[in-house]
Write a protein that holds these residues in place. Structure first.
Motif, PDB file in Angstrom:
ATOM      1  N   VAL A  17       0.866  -1.175   0.000  1.00 56.41           N
ATOM      2  CA  VAL A  17       0.000   0.000   0.000  1.00 56.41           C
ATOM      3  C   VAL A  17       0.902   1.223   0.000  1.00 56.41           C
ATOM      4  CG1 VAL A  17      -1.859   1.251   1.148  1.00 56.41           C
ATOM      5  CG2 VAL A  17      -1.763  -1.255   1.311  1.00 56.41           C
ATOM      6  N   PHE A  18       0.685   2.115  -0.957  1.00 62.49           N
ATOM      7  CA  PHE A  18       1.497   3.331  -1.090  1.00 62.49           C
ATOM      8  C   PHE A  18       0.563   4.534  -1.050  1.00 62.49           C
ATOM      9  CE2 PHE A  18       3.316   6.620  -3.963  1.00 62.49           C
ATOM     10  CZ  PHE A  18       4.447   6.935  -3.229  1.00 62.49           C
ATOM     11  N   MET A  19       0.857   5.474  -0.164  1.00 61.81           N
ATOM     12  CA  MET A  19       0.035   6.675  -0.016  1.00 61.81           C
ATOM     13  C   MET A  19       0.874   7.935  -0.196  1.00 61.81           C
ATOM     14  SD  MET A  19      -3.086   5.626   0.723  1.00 61.81           S
ATOM     15  CE  MET A  19      -4.154   4.608   1.762  1.00 61.81           C
ATOM     16  N   THR A  20       0.388   8.815  -1.055  1.00 62.69           N
ATOM     17  CA  THR A  20       0.917  10.168  -1.188  1.00 62.69           C
ATOM     18  C   THR A  20      -0.247  11.025  -1.670  1.00 62.69           C
ATOM     19  OG1 THR A  20       2.719  11.529  -2.085  1.00 62.69           O
ATOM     20  CG2 THR A  20       1.749   9.881  -3.559  1.00 62.69           C
ATOM     21  N   GLN A  21      -0.014  12.320  -1.978  1.00 64.28           N
ATOM     22  CA  GLN A  21      -1.112  13.192  -2.418  1.00 64.28           C
ATOM     23  C   GLN A  21      -0.622  14.125  -3.521  1.00 64.28           C
ATOM     24  OE1 GLN A  21      -4.668  13.068   0.157  1.00 64.28           O
ATOM     25  NE2 GLN A  21      -3.772  11.593  -1.253  1.00 64.28           N
ATOM     26  N   LEU A  22      -0.481  13.567  -4.728  1.00 62.48           N
ATOM     27  CA  LEU A  22      -0.096  14.375  -5.885  1.00 62.48           C
ATOM     28  C   LEU A  22      -0.981  14.000  -7.064  1.00 62.48           C
ATOM     29  CD1 LEU A  22       1.990  16.464  -7.070  1.00 62.48           C
ATOM     30  CD2 LEU A  22       3.080  14.455  -8.101  1.00 62.48           C
ATOM     31  N   ILE A  23      -1.707  14.985  -7.577  1.00 64.68           N
ATOM     32  CA  ILE A  23      -2.576  14.816  -8.739  1.00 64.68           C
ATOM     33  C   ILE A  23      -1.859  15.343  -9.981  1.00 64.68           C
ATOM     34  CG2 ILE A  23      -4.743  15.611  -9.787  1.00 64.68           C
ATOM     35  CD1 ILE A  23      -5.918  15.791  -6.960  1.00 64.68           C
ATOM     36  N   PRO A  24      -1.887  14.655 -11.144  1.00 66.30           N
ATOM     37  CA  PRO A  24      -2.528  13.362 -11.392  1.00 66.30           C
ATOM     38  C   PRO A  24      -1.562  12.210 -11.123  1.00 66.30           C
ATOM     39  CG  PRO A  24      -1.741  14.240 -13.473  1.00 66.30           C
ATOM     40  CD  PRO A  24      -1.408  15.268 -12.418  1.00 66.30           C
ATOM     41  N   SER A  25      -2.117  11.005 -11.114  1.00 62.50           N
ATOM     42  CA  SER A  25      -1.306   9.820 -10.819  1.00 62.50           C
ATOM     43  C   SER A  25      -0.320   9.495 -11.934  1.00 62.50           C
ATOM     44  CB  SER A  25      -2.216   8.620 -10.584  1.00 62.50           C
ATOM     45  OG  SER A  25      -3.014   8.375 -11.724  1.00 62.50           O
ATOM     46  N   SER A  26      -0.540  10.062 -13.102  1.00 55.55           N
ATOM     47  CA  SER A  26       0.358   9.807 -14.245  1.00 55.55           C
ATOM     48  C   SER A  26       1.593  10.699 -14.233  1.00 55.55           C
ATOM     49  CB  SER A  26      -0.410  10.018 -15.551  1.00 55.55           C
ATOM     50  OG  SER A  26      -0.989  11.318 -15.578  1.00 55.55           O
ATOM     51  N   SER A  27       1.777  11.506 -13.184  1.00 52.72           N
ATOM     52  CA  SER A  27       2.889  12.463 -13.161  1.00 52.72           C
ATOM     53  C   SER A  27       4.254  11.774 -13.224  1.00 52.72           C
ATOM     54  CB  SER A  27       2.812  13.325 -11.892  1.00 52.72           C
ATOM     55  OG  SER A  27       1.600  14.041 -11.830  1.00 52.72           O
ATOM     56  N   TYR A  28       4.408  10.666 -12.492  1.00 52.56           N
ATOM     57  CA  TYR A  28       5.704   9.971 -12.420  1.00 52.56           C
ATOM     58  C   TYR A  28       5.475   8.446 -12.405  1.00 52.56           C
ATOM     59  CZ  TYR A  28       7.026  14.617 -10.719  1.00 52.56           C
ATOM     60  OH  TYR A  28       7.204  15.966 -10.598  1.00 52.56           O
TER      61      TYR A  28
END
Length: 405
Positions: free
Chosen positions: A378-389
């Motif tokens: 399970v990996f949690m972060t908060q950067l939109i969008p998920s396709s960034s990296y």
């Protein structure tokens, strides 16, 4: 390598590559605010690490119990809820959707034009409940920005405006053209929100109450829900938006976030907040065939059925998709009843096992279950969008590289 550095057949020294990689490549570089990562095997949490900040503006460090917006990682929860009702004989997968939503009986398919002046034709096939699970319904998402139909979704705010309700969504979609005849292609969509509506209809309970009674309470997921309670605010992360040049800007401040209020729209597609440990309990129940600590949320055979590739002729997503967006890499992955499913490891070009399944969320969160290795991440972060990296593929490389027995 000493045994003290191995837990459940995973090298802790090798798992530390994750924290180094995330720190150097993403957090120190200003690409991610912070992250919480959990890796478990054979039912045991082998490694968990909180790094960076959960709120840059307030200089608050990420914590293991940080509350995150999980967006589309809500979809597997909704899919499990719906399949609980399947196990009770409440519906069949081949049932027409219009059996439960009569206004959807005469759906039409886009031909030409722009909203509100569409040219359409009658759908050549009947949308089934299975089509909703598999994203073969012909529905779409406004944020895909691919077609005139999803432009209409944006204009009508059908992607999950908090002013929306499930009833209004169903009513509006009855009058919207489909992208294609149901069952003939794959396109990421609001279909799981429709499943959430059906959970309410078939169970007679509001979706939040159904989730709480039948999934969250049995699994001990006390921090997961559709709103951030007052007692959780101190642990609620800020959310950020990718900016050109590999920087980011604040997208949602926790203090003023709409997640602080009870929503009108209970989005089974993207509405939940959770923590890494709460979501791990859900994922671990899946890894163990539907049961955790004596609490069974789904039958073993039902779950085996859900994690098969349900795309026609065992195709993968590139062979069957109309759009370019997914919360999983396309190559070598099919789709089950609520999850992506790895069908060809070599074709996927990412380490793993055939049968690995999972999903991700708009703000770059992700989880997977590998039944072959009894492995959960399970990996949690908060950067939109998920396709960034490409962080999801990188995590899989490092986690599978840590398997030593």
């Amino acid at each position: 390598m000493s045994e003290s550095n191995v837990v459940a057949g995973l090298s802790l020294d090798r798992l530390e590559n994750i924290s180094r990689h995330l720190e150097e490549r993403y957090i120190s570089a200003g690409r991610f605010p912070g992250a919480v990562t959990l890796v478990a095997r054979r039912g045991e949490v082998a490694w968990v690490k909180a790094q960076g900040l959960m709120d840059i503006e307030r200089n608050k460090p990420a914590r293991r119990d940080t509350v995150f917006r999980i967006y589309s990682m809500t979809k597997p929860v909704t899919s499990i809820a719906m399949m609980q009702l399947y196990e009770q004989g409440r519906f069949l997968l081949d049932d027409p959707v219009h059996k439960y939503i009569p206004s959807w009986k005469h759906l039409r398919v886009y031909d030409s034009g722009i909203h509100p002046n569409f040219m359409t034709r009658p759908a050549a096939t009947t949308m089934t409940i299975r089509d909703l699970f598999t994203h073969m319904s012909g529905l779409t998402y406004g944020f895909l920005c691919r077609s005139n139909v999803d432009a209409a979704y944006r204009a009508l705010k059908l992607d999950g405006s908090r002013e929306l309700t499930l009833d209004k969504l169903i009513e509006q979609l009855a009058n919207m053209p489909l992208e294609f005849d149901p069952g003939t292609a794959w396109n990421y969509s609001v279909a799981t929100d429709v499943l959430g509506y059906l959970v309410q209809l078939l169970s007679g309970q509001p979706l939040d109450e159904y989730f709480r009674q039948h999934i969250f309470e049995p699994l001990g997921m006390g921090d997961t829900g559709f709103r951030v309670r007052d007692d959780l605010l101190e642990r609620f992360a800020a959310c950020y938006l990718y900016q050109p040049g590999d920087t980011m800007s604040l997208q949602d401040d926790p203090e003023t976030s709409h997640y602080r209020k009870a929503p009108n729209f209970l989005s089974g597609g993207a509405g939940l907040v959770s923590t890494v440990d709460d979501y791990f309990r859900f994922a671990q129940a899946l890894c163990q065939g539907g049961e955790l600590d004596g609490q069974r949320i789904i039958g073993r055979k039902t779950l085996e059925f859900m994690r098969l590739n349900h795309l026609p002729d065992n195709q993968d997503l590139p062979g069957f998709s109309t759009g370019a967006f997914s919360e999983t890499p396309y190559e070598g992955s099919g789709f089950g009843l609520g999850f992506s499913v790895k069908t060809d490891v070599a074709k996927s070009r990412t380490n793993g096992s055939v049968g690995e399944y999972g999903w991700g969320g708009l703000a770059s969160t992700n989880f997977f279950v590998d039944p072959v290795e009894e492995l959960v991440m399970v990996f949690m972060t908060q950067l939109i969008p998920s396709s960034s990296y490409p962080v999801r593929e990188e995590l899989r490389a490092m986690i599978n590289g840590a398997l030593v027995s």
